[in-house]
Design a protein around this motif. Structure first.
Motif, mmCIF file in Angstrom:
data_model
loop_
_atom_site.group_PDB
_atom_site.id
_atom_site.type_symbol
_atom_site.label_atom_id
_atom_site.label_comp_id
_atom_site.label_asym_id
_atom_site.label_seq_id
_atom_site.Cartn_x
_atom_site.Cartn_y
_atom_site.Cartn_z
ATOM 1 N N ALA A 88 1.207 -1.116 0.228
ATOM 2 C CA ALA A 88 -0.093 0.124 0.320
ATOM 3 C C ALA A 88 0.683 1.005 -0.287
ATOM 4 O O ALA A 88 0.907 2.274 -0.841
ATOM 5 C CB ALA A 88 -0.908 -0.186 1.413
ATOM 6 N N MET A 89 2.178 1.069 0.633
ATOM 7 C CA MET A 89 2.997 2.497 0.781
ATOM 8 C C MET A 89 3.544 2.447 -0.872
ATOM 9 O O MET A 89 3.494 3.264 -0.966
ATOM 10 C CB MET A 89 4.036 2.881 1.793
ATOM 11 C CG MET A 89 3.096 2.865 3.572
ATOM 12 S SD MET A 89 4.428 2.277 4.561
ATOM 13 C CE MET A 89 4.465 3.942 4.598
ATOM 14 N N ALA A 90 3.946 1.746 -1.242
ATOM 15 C CA ALA A 90 4.320 1.454 -2.877
ATOM 16 C C ALA A 90 3.153 1.978 -3.656
ATOM 17 O O ALA A 90 4.045 3.423 -4.011
ATOM 18 C CB ALA A 90 5.001 -0.002 -2.580
ATOM 19 N N ARG A 91 2.371 2.214 -2.952
ATOM 20 C CA ARG A 91 1.562 1.987 -4.047
ATOM 21 C C ARG A 91 1.130 3.894 -3.923
ATOM 22 O O ARG A 91 0.859 4.295 -5.113
ATOM 23 C CB ARG A 91 0.085 1.165 -3.010
ATOM 24 C CG ARG A 91 -1.652 1.589 -5.510
ATOM 25 C CD ARG A 91 -2.292 0.781 -4.900
ATOM 26 N NE ARG A 91 -2.991 1.240 -3.348
ATOM 27 C CZ ARG A 91 -3.198 0.128 -2.156
ATOM 28 N NH1 ARG A 91 -2.318 -0.575 -2.499
ATOM 29 N NH2 ARG A 91 -3.646 0.993 -1.282
ATOM 30 N N ALA A 92 0.882 3.838 -2.628
ATOM 31 C CA ALA A 92 1.031 5.472 -2.711
ATOM 32 C C ALA A 92 1.731 6.358 -2.833
ATOM 33 O O ALA A 92 2.634 7.950 -2.632
ATOM 34 C CB ALA A 92 0.257 5.880 -1.140
ATOM 35 N N GLY A 93 3.087 6.000 -2.900
ATOM 36 C CA GLY A 93 4.550 6.867 -3.876
ATOM 37 C C GLY A 93 5.400 6.912 -2.927
ATOM 38 O O GLY A 93 6.658 7.581 -2.578
ATOM 39 N N TYR A 94 5.880 6.810 -1.465
ATOM 40 C CA TYR A 94 6.484 6.646 -0.781
ATOM 41 C C TYR A 94 7.968 6.272 -1.380
ATOM 42 O O TYR A 94 8.868 6.266 -1.392
ATOM 43 C CB TYR A 94 6.082 6.041 0.780
ATOM 44 C CG TYR A 94 5.148 6.320 1.103
ATOM 45 C CD1 TYR A 94 4.787 7.570 2.088
ATOM 46 C CD2 TYR A 94 4.147 5.905 1.499
ATOM 47 C CE1 TYR A 94 4.019 8.814 2.335
ATOM 48 C CE2 TYR A 94 2.908 6.748 2.377
ATOM 49 C CZ TYR A 94 3.021 8.162 2.999
ATOM 50 O OH TYR A 94 1.760 8.890 3.817
ATOM 51 N N VAL A 95 7.609 5.346 -1.449
ATOM 52 C CA VAL A 95 8.500 4.709 -2.821
ATOM 53 C C VAL A 95 8.443 3.819 -3.865
ATOM 54 O O VAL A 95 7.470 3.799 -4.100
ATOM 55 C CB VAL A 95 9.438 3.059 -2.235
ATOM 56 C CG1 VAL A 95 10.289 3.805 -0.560
ATOM 57 C CG2 VAL A 95 8.267 2.519 -1.446
ATOM 58 N N LYS A 96 9.243 3.614 -4.920
ATOM 59 C CA LYS A 96 9.151 3.566 -6.243
ATOM 60 C C LYS A 96 10.028 2.260 -6.699
ATOM 61 O O LYS A 96 11.216 2.096 -7.393
ATOM 62 C CB LYS A 96 9.201 4.073 -7.425
ATOM 63 C CG LYS A 96 8.330 5.482 -6.798
ATOM 64 C CD LYS A 96 8.731 6.649 -8.149
ATOM 65 C CE LYS A 96 7.613 7.565 -8.051
ATOM 66 N NZ LYS A 96 7.490 8.156 -6.495
ATOM 67 N N ASN A 120 -6.912 10.406 6.305
ATOM 68 C CA ASN A 120 -7.286 8.995 5.586
ATOM 69 C C ASN A 120 -8.830 9.132 5.542
ATOM 70 O O ASN A 120 -9.281 8.674 4.584
ATOM 71 C CB ASN A 120 -6.469 8.389 5.281
ATOM 72 C CG ASN A 120 -4.894 8.295 4.900
ATOM 73 O OD1 ASN A 120 -5.109 9.127 4.567
ATOM 74 N ND2 ASN A 120 -4.248 7.955 5.363
ATOM 75 N N LEU A 121 -9.420 9.327 6.812
ATOM 76 C CA LEU A 121 -10.655 8.567 6.975
ATOM 77 C C LEU A 121 -11.608 10.184 5.951
ATOM 78 O O LEU A 121 -12.282 9.717 5.578
ATOM 79 C CB LEU A 121 -10.799 8.916 8.231
ATOM 80 C CG LEU A 121 -12.166 8.628 8.779
ATOM 81 C CD1 LEU A 121 -13.264 7.501 7.766
ATOM 82 C CD2 LEU A 121 -12.657 8.787 10.154
ATOM 83 N N GLY A 122 -11.004 11.014 6.843
ATOM 84 C CA GLY A 122 -12.152 12.459 5.792
ATOM 85 C C GLY A 122 -11.798 12.214 4.765
ATOM 86 O O GLY A 122 -13.074 12.943 3.562
ATOM 87 N N ARG A 123 -10.890 12.165 3.910
ATOM 88 C CA ARG A 123 -10.716 11.367 2.599
ATOM 89 C C ARG A 123 -11.318 10.975 2.133
ATOM 90 O O ARG A 123 -12.056 11.291 0.540
ATOM 91 C CB ARG A 123 -8.432 11.948 2.111
ATOM 92 C CG ARG A 123 -8.828 11.388 0.528
ATOM 93 C CD ARG A 123 -7.305 11.198 0.262
ATOM 94 N NE ARG A 123 -6.856 9.882 0.951
ATOM 95 C CZ ARG A 123 -6.869 8.884 0.916
ATOM 96 N NH1 ARG A 123 -7.097 8.442 -0.081
ATOM 97 N NH2 ARG A 123 -5.934 7.899 1.610
ATOM 98 N N ALA A 125 -14.516 -1.335 4.964
ATOM 99 C CA ALA A 125 -13.449 -1.767 5.791
ATOM 100 C C ALA A 125 -12.691 -0.860 5.619
ATOM 101 O O ALA A 125 -11.906 -0.538 7.517
ATOM 102 C CB ALA A 125 -13.242 -3.536 5.093
ATOM 103 N N ALA A 126 -11.503 -0.340 5.311
ATOM 104 C CA ALA A 126 -10.865 0.808 5.679
ATOM 105 C C ALA A 126 -11.218 1.829 5.991
ATOM 106 O O ALA A 126 -10.548 2.738 6.595
ATOM 107 C CB ALA A 126 -10.341 1.615 4.745
ATOM 108 N N GLU A 153 -7.231 -0.283 1.648
ATOM 109 C CA GLU A 153 -7.783 0.691 0.991
ATOM 110 C C GLU A 153 -7.445 0.036 -0.373
ATOM 111 O O GLU A 153 -8.158 0.500 -1.812
ATOM 112 C CB GLU A 153 -7.023 1.988 1.012
ATOM 113 C CG GLU A 153 -7.359 2.896 2.258
ATOM 114 C CD GLU A 153 -7.086 4.428 1.692
ATOM 115 O OE1 GLU A 153 -6.817 5.274 0.419
ATOM 116 O OE2 GLU A 153 -5.989 5.059 2.587
ATOM 117 N N GLU A 154 -7.118 -1.210 -0.301
ATOM 118 C CA GLU A 154 -6.726 -1.724 -1.775
ATOM 119 C C GLU A 154 -7.712 -2.654 -2.400
ATOM 120 O O GLU A 154 -7.770 -2.430 -3.086
ATOM 121 C CB GLU A 154 -5.546 -2.341 -1.619
ATOM 122 C CG GLU A 154 -4.713 -2.660 -3.462
ATOM 123 C CD GLU A 154 -3.390 -3.390 -2.735
ATOM 124 O OE1 GLU A 154 -2.873 -4.487 -3.725
ATOM 125 O OE2 GLU A 154 -2.506 -4.142 -1.419
#
Length: 276
Positions: free
Chosen positions: A22-30, A182-185, A162-163, A156-157
């Motif tokens: 999930a963090m890779a998908r969010a762009g924290y790393v590539k 994230n909840l508000g988003r 559930a997220a 979220e994925e």
């Protein structure tokens, strides 16, 4: 260059494999892609993910988190040095030292400190003594908060409903700013804008990101004066929040307040172009 699979990264960072993806998908790393499109992470990615995990647990705002990770990436070698290295963050600074090198003195609240070592060919990420967390077992609130946030991020994925519930539980039990944002988003994107506003306003001391998100939600509800107030509170905490200046300029222009609109347009242009 050594590469690591998702399972290895999960073991090294202490994160669930689903949270790593999930963090890779969010762009924290590539990460690169390996056989059958599997994710292949570098040593830098491993350190960046461990750092992101701890900074999120410390409730560092997302914009500061992104800047901290960019600063860290610029300091990290491609591969771990044979002697190992240390990563330390306090206040607005994050520094990397090779083991045995002279260390800078950091002022401010210590947000993270861990060592990277090689032992019998394996890479280890170990909390430094100055930052070793108190381990109270599974009931430790900091660890529980991290686990809940990571679980929600991973959901979220696969399951947005559930997220939402996972973030809601994290907010209720830990008042975690990242979970609030994230909840508000997710509520906003799902059309539950009034619920998103209620979530943002439930925070006793909201950060600039939460106030900015509140302003966007209030605009979408057709409440421009309240949105202006939220954006002004956001830039009072982070005067370089370019998007907030942009939205303020637009709203003041719509109200016919040319002087204030011009001031925020000029600030937005300066921040957007990097001019001083």
């Amino acid at each position: 260059m050594q590469r690591f699979g998702t399972g290895e990264v999960a073991r090294l960072t202490g994160m669930p494999a689903s949270a790593v993806r999930a963090m890779a998908r969010a762009g924290y790393v590539k990460p690169a892609r390996g056989p059958r499109s599997s994710l292949r992470f570098t040593f830098r990615d491993v350190v960046l993910l461990r750092t992101a995990r701890e900074l999120m647990a410390a409730q560092v705002p997302r914009r500061r988190l992104g800047a901290a990770l960019r600063a860290l990436r610029a300091q990290l070698p491609v591969d771990v040095p044979e002697r190992g290295l240390s990563v330390t963050a306090a206040g607005d600074r994050i520094v990397v030292h090779e083991a045995g090198a002279k260390r800078d003195v950091l002022s401010g609240q210590l947000l993270l400190a861990f060592d990277v070592r090689i032992q019998e060919g394996d890479i280890l990420l170990i909390d430094s003594p100055a930052h070793a967390p108190a381990r109270g077992g599974d009931g430790d609130p900091d660890e529980e908060c991290i686990r809940q946030f990571e679980s929600a991020l991973a959901l979220e994925e696969t399951d947005l409903d559930a997220a939402v519930e996972a973030y809601r539980a994290c907010v209720l039990r830990h008042a975690h700013h990242g979970a609030v944002a994230n909840l508000g988003r997710l509520l906003h994107l799902g059309g539950h804008i009034s619920d998103a506003v209620q979530v943002y306003r439930s925070v006793h001391e909201p950060d600039a990101d939460i106030l900015y998100n509140l302003g966007v939600a209030l605009e979408d509800l057709g409440r421009p004066r309240e949105a202006i107030d939220a954006y002004l509170r956001a830039i009072a905490l982070d005067e370089e929040l370019a998007d907030a200046h942009h939205n303020l300029a637009r709203l003041f222009q719509e109200e016919g307040d040319a002087r204030r609109a011009l001031r925020h347009w000029n600030t937005w242009r300066r921040l957007a172009t990097g001019a001083t």
